[in-house]
Scaffold this motif. Sequence first.
Motif, PDB file in Angstrom:
ATOM      1  N   ILE A   1       8.048   6.418  -9.472  1.00  0.00           N
ATOM      2  CA  ILE A   1       8.708   7.563  -8.592  1.00  0.00           C
ATOM      3  C   ILE A   1       9.782   8.109  -8.887  1.00  0.00           C
ATOM      4  O   ILE A   1      10.131   9.350  -9.129  1.00  0.00           O
ATOM      5  N   ILE A   2      11.087   7.270  -9.130  1.00  0.00           N
ATOM      6  CA  ILE A   2      12.381   7.580  -9.282  1.00  0.00           C
ATOM      7  C   ILE A   2      12.436   8.466 -10.566  1.00  0.00           C
ATOM      8  O   ILE A   2      13.068   9.792 -10.459  1.00  0.00           O
ATOM      9  N   CYS A   3      12.065   7.856 -11.661  1.00  0.00           N
ATOM     10  CA  CYS A   3      12.084   8.328 -12.791  1.00  0.00           C
ATOM     11  C   CYS A   3      11.347   9.978 -12.901  1.00  0.00           C
ATOM     12  O   CYS A   3      11.802  10.795 -13.607  1.00  0.00           O
TER      13      CYS A   3
ATOM     14  N   ARG B   1      15.210  -4.835 -10.448  1.00  0.00           N
ATOM     15  CA  ARG B   1      14.881  -5.802  -9.388  1.00  0.00           C
ATOM     16  C   ARG B   1      14.034  -4.696  -8.679  1.00  0.00           C
ATOM     17  O   ARG B   1      13.157  -5.021  -7.786  1.00  0.00           O
ATOM     18  N   VAL B   2      14.266  -3.341  -8.777  1.00  0.00           N
ATOM     19  CA  VAL B   2      13.399  -2.203  -8.357  1.00  0.00           C
ATOM     20  C   VAL B   2      11.860  -2.565  -8.693  1.00  0.00           C
ATOM     21  O   VAL B   2      11.499  -2.690  -9.874  1.00  0.00           O
ATOM     22  N   SER B   3      10.821  -2.415  -8.051  1.00  0.00           N
ATOM     23  CA  SER B   3       9.493  -2.614  -8.397  1.00  0.00           C
ATOM     24  C   SER B   3       9.120  -1.553  -9.271  1.00  0.00           C
ATOM     25  O   SER B   3       9.630  -0.468  -9.224  1.00  0.00           O
ATOM     26  N   GLY B   4       7.830  -1.720  -9.948  1.00  0.00           N
ATOM     27  CA  GLY B   4       7.478  -0.803 -11.063  1.00  0.00           C
ATOM     28  C   GLY B   4       6.983   0.421 -10.446  1.00  0.00           C
ATOM     29  O   GLY B   4       7.214   1.560 -10.984  1.00  0.00           O
ATOM     30  N   GLY B   5       6.529   0.406  -9.420  1.00  0.00           N
ATOM     31  CA  GLY B   5       5.863   1.710  -8.412  1.00  0.00           C
ATOM     32  C   GLY B   5       7.015   2.558  -8.186  1.00  0.00           C
ATOM     33  O   GLY B   5       6.762   3.782  -8.469  1.00  0.00           O
ATOM     34  N   PHE B   6       7.997   2.069  -7.567  1.00  0.00           N
ATOM     35  CA  PHE B   6       9.055   2.961  -7.184  1.00  0.00           C
ATOM     36  C   PHE B   6       9.865   3.272  -8.359  1.00  0.00           C
ATOM     37  O   PHE B   6      10.543   4.494  -8.304  1.00  0.00           O
ATOM     38  N   ALA B   7       9.904   2.375  -9.536  1.00  0.00           N
ATOM     39  CA  ALA B   7      10.834   3.005 -10.682  1.00  0.00           C
ATOM     40  C   ALA B   7      10.025   4.199 -11.158  1.00  0.00           C
ATOM     41  O   ALA B   7      10.686   5.097 -11.650  1.00  0.00           O
TER      42      ALA B   7
ATOM     43  N   LEU C   1       0.854  -1.060   0.108  1.00  0.00           N
ATOM     44  CA  LEU C   1       0.105   0.011   0.077  1.00  0.00           C
ATOM     45  C   LEU C   1       0.732   1.287   0.097  1.00  0.00           C
ATOM     46  O   LEU C   1       0.490   2.380  -0.539  1.00  0.00           O
ATOM     47  N   ALA C   2       1.761   1.252   0.909  1.00  0.00           N
ATOM     48  CA  ALA C   2       2.899   2.544   0.798  1.00  0.00           C
ATOM     49  C   ALA C   2       3.312   2.573  -0.574  1.00  0.00           C
ATOM     50  O   ALA C   2       3.465   3.809  -1.083  1.00  0.00           O
ATOM     51  N   GLU C   3       3.724   1.547  -1.544  1.00  0.00           N
ATOM     52  CA  GLU C   3       4.345   1.630  -2.821  1.00  0.00           C
ATOM     53  C   GLU C   3       2.997   2.477  -3.702  1.00  0.00           C
ATOM     54  O   GLU C   3       3.518   3.326  -4.464  1.00  0.00           O
ATOM     55  N   MET C   4       2.131   1.936  -3.551  1.00  0.00           N
ATOM     56  CA  MET C   4       0.918   2.381  -4.304  1.00  0.00           C
ATOM     57  C   MET C   4       0.704   3.724  -3.955  1.00  0.00           C
ATOM     58  O   MET C   4       0.361   4.536  -4.770  1.00  0.00           O
TER      59      MET C   4
END
Length: 234
Positions: free
Chosen positions: A212-214, A204-210, A66-69
Amino acid sequence: MKKDFIRGIRHGIPIALGYLSVSFAFGMKAVGDGLTWLQAVLISATNLTSAGQVAGLPLMLSGASLAEMALTQLTINLRYGLMGLSLGRKLDDSMGTLQRLIFSFADTDEIFAVASAQPGRVGKHYLYGLMLTPFLGWTLGTLLGGVAGTLLPAFVRTALGIAIYGMFLAIILPPARERRPVRVVVMIAVGLSLCFRYLPGLNRVSGGFAIIICAVAAAAAGALLYPEQEGGES
């Protein structure tokens, strides 16, 4: 009051027609990825954000936290807060706290643009009409796309499923061709996305955090490379 409400509905019809085709593609994609048509409709009826829904769909299906979402949606939809602050200066006295909370649900890019372009101040009756038709168009389009996704052959679903990505390209390409800062920021975001997709370790970084970072890195690079100058010109 009735006149303002009808005027808002009339101004929202072109937005609803545009949303119909985009949400149709989302409904097909959601069903194609494993959701039921009812789940797809519930997502659209409770969110009303194309980019947020497309980004959130793979996170939901992959069992992301949920945090990633939440962080992903915050990054993608942060602009709505800025638009709300800008539009707040045009609202009349009929827009109390409750009315503002209700309207904030549908303060999309297109609705914000139409509301901001109105002469003088705008009230709740106009805004309720303006948000009603796009909401119905977005939800109905998802319903039609979800049902079609269960009936159409696989090759047709695959072909129509890329329509929503065409929408995002249509948003990005015109300003990217005209303005170098937009073009550079887009290329930085694309390059970073490819790194997170293919480079060992980063993939290996999850799609959600990728996402955010991008998004944050590309926006920060654009702000550093092309800072806003006096008078609003960059």
